[in-house]
Design a protein around this motif. Structure first.
Motif, mmCIF file in Angstrom:
data_model
loop_
_atom_site.group_PDB
_atom_site.id
_atom_site.type_symbol
_atom_site.label_atom_id
_atom_site.label_comp_id
_atom_site.label_asym_id
_atom_site.label_seq_id
_atom_site.Cartn_x
_atom_site.Cartn_y
_atom_site.Cartn_z
ATOM 1 N N UNK A 41 -11.859 -26.693 -13.757
ATOM 2 C CA UNK A 41 -12.401 -27.563 -14.926
ATOM 3 C C UNK A 41 -12.739 -26.522 -15.833
ATOM 4 N N UNK A 42 -12.203 -26.706 -16.881
ATOM 5 C CA UNK A 42 -12.312 -25.928 -18.036
ATOM 6 C C UNK A 42 -13.537 -26.294 -19.176
ATOM 7 N N UNK A 53 -10.916 -33.663 -19.266
ATOM 8 C CA UNK A 53 -11.375 -34.870 -18.695
ATOM 9 C C UNK A 53 -12.379 -35.452 -19.466
ATOM 10 N N UNK A 54 -12.528 -34.950 -20.667
ATOM 11 C CA UNK A 54 -13.464 -35.559 -21.679
ATOM 12 C C UNK A 54 -12.854 -36.129 -22.769
ATOM 13 N N UNK A 67 -13.937 -36.965 -13.878
ATOM 14 C CA UNK A 67 -13.817 -35.587 -12.902
ATOM 15 C C UNK A 67 -13.631 -36.402 -11.814
ATOM 16 N N UNK A 68 -12.561 -36.678 -11.383
ATOM 17 C CA UNK A 68 -12.008 -37.172 -10.156
ATOM 18 C C UNK A 68 -11.756 -35.995 -8.823
ATOM 19 N N UNK A 89 -17.211 -43.855 -16.810
ATOM 20 C CA UNK A 89 -17.894 -42.496 -16.321
ATOM 21 C C UNK A 89 -17.189 -42.517 -14.805
ATOM 22 N N UNK A 90 -16.338 -41.742 -14.536
ATOM 23 C CA UNK A 90 -15.806 -41.752 -13.001
ATOM 24 C C UNK A 90 -15.923 -40.267 -12.599
ATOM 25 N N UNK A 91 -16.742 -40.100 -11.671
ATOM 26 C CA UNK A 91 -17.056 -38.826 -10.678
ATOM 27 C C UNK A 91 -16.631 -39.407 -9.207
#
Length: 395
Positions: A41-42, A53-54, A67-68, A89-91
């Motif tokens: 994840x950069x 992812x944003x 951020x799945x 909002x996906x975590x």
């Protein structure tokens, strides 16, 4: 407004957009600081809108955080709910812990997925202000025991609600009746009470409440014409399986295992995958008892005797009964007599019957009963003659 004011207005709006986008940037920086990101994840760029992812809109307002399955640890910052343009909002499936912050400012949020994490608490009114929510997934988090009604505010756009594997208790909130919910998953909780309001949830497509403590009958489901999945495994449901369930045209999966259903084994279309094997012994004869009609068993049901509204006797000798003796008899605490003699009953005598406080006679003679006879109190007469396999286990 004169034309001379237009440049000033445009300048003010531009400044407002810049200020809110800067606020979003600060909140995203706080989110980055509160999480322990993994190497894939950069989020090193100073501009959060360029982070993996944003996603942002044309005004650099954050609209999506996805951020799945990144195995990220850490917590969520308290100001996360100020990302007022956030839509997703996906975590899903990380190791994020601590409380879920107040998200009431996310008025445009459509998807909230915090499934499979380590969140340990929720704000008092979790969904307050989230009038655009369509999907909620909070499955499998170690929340403390909490009431379902506390988190069941009316959400007019909500189509999918999945809260499985948490610690919710209480009953189904009345606010669900008449809702637009299409998918409701509440499996493996501590929920109880009736499921009668299900008959008014006519938009349902998938319904899964297995592994709870719901009781009572399945209501009339004739209004749920889109229902495809119905899973009520491992409950305390009783009564007849309504014909309205068996004739639903879109039904594909049914699980009725481990309940206390009575009456005939329900017959579904060949296209329906049915799992009712473990509860099959709760069903009795192939056709319903013709002399058990109406809702008041004390009025006209064959073999039932009552004192006031309490059932005191069940006398069904020589009625051609098949199946096994239901442990649900133990719920009729006023029973003094149970006579099931001279039928074709199989299985064993349920140990639960020993708890009946007023029982004086249990006659199961001349059947095909097997297994050990439970130990009743000395005041109970137990008649088991005419059962060749009594005291032995069914092979």
């Amino acid at each position: 407004m004169t034309r001379s004011h237009l440049p000033l207005l445009c300048l003010l709006l531009s400044f407002l957009n810049f200020a809110t986008s800067q606020d979003d940037a600060m909140i995203m920086q706080a989110l980055r600081s509160s999480l322990t990101l993994t190497s894939d994840v950069n989020w090193s760029n100073p501009d959060p809108c360029k982070w993996e992812t944003v996603q942002c809109d044309g005004s650099n307002r954050v609209t999506r955080i996805q951020l799945k399955q990144k195995w990220i640890q850490g917590t969520l910052p308290p100001d996360l709910g100020k990302l007022s343009e956030l839509i997703v909002l996906d975590l899903f499936s990380n190791k994020i812990s601590g409380p879920i912050p107040d998200l009431s400012g996310l008025t445009h949020l459509q998807t909230l997925n915090l499934q499979d994490n380590f969140f340990d608490s929720t704000p008092k009114n979790l969904f307050s202000g989230m009038n655009s929510l369509q999907e909620v997934y909070l499955d499998n988090n170690p929340f403390p025991l909490g009431r379902f009604r506390r988190h069941s505010e009316t959400l007019p756009s909500l189509a999918s609600l999945k809260l499985s594997l948490n610690n919710l208790h209480g009953g189904l909130p009345l606010s669900l009746a008449g809702s637009s919910l299409q998918k409701l998953y509440l499996n493996w909780q501590k929920l109880n009470g009736s499921i009668s309001l299900l008959q008014n949830m006519t938009s349902l497509v998938e319904f899964d409440i297995r592994g709870n403590f719901f009781s009572g009958p399945i209501p009339d489901l004739s209004g749920l014409q889109n229902l495809s999945l119905f899973n009520v495994k491992d409950k305390q449901l009783t009564g007849l399986v309504p014909p309205s369930l068996t004739v639903l045209q879109n039904l594909t999966v049914v699980n009725l295992t481990n309940n206390y259903f009575q009456g005939p084994m329900p017959l579904f279309k060949n296209s329906v995958a049915v799992d009712a094997i473990a509860s099959a012994s709760s069903f009795c004869q192939e056709a319903p008892a013709m002399n058990w009609k109406g809702n008041d068993s004390c009025v006209s049901w064959l073999g039932i005797t009552c004192y006031k509204s309490d059932i005191t006797g069940i006398s069904l000798w020589s009625q051609g009964l098949t199946g096994s003796i239901s442990q649900s008899f133990a719920n009729l605490t006023s029973l003094e007599l149970i006579d099931l003699s001279s039928n074709s009953l199989t299985g064993s005598i349920p140990t639960e019957l020993t708890t009946l406080p007023k029982l004086r006679l249990l006659d199961v003679s001349n059947n095909n009963i097997n297994g050990d006879v439970p130990k009743f109190s000395g005041s109970v007469i137990v008649v088991t003659t005419g059962n060749a396999n009594i005291g032995t286990k069914n092979k």
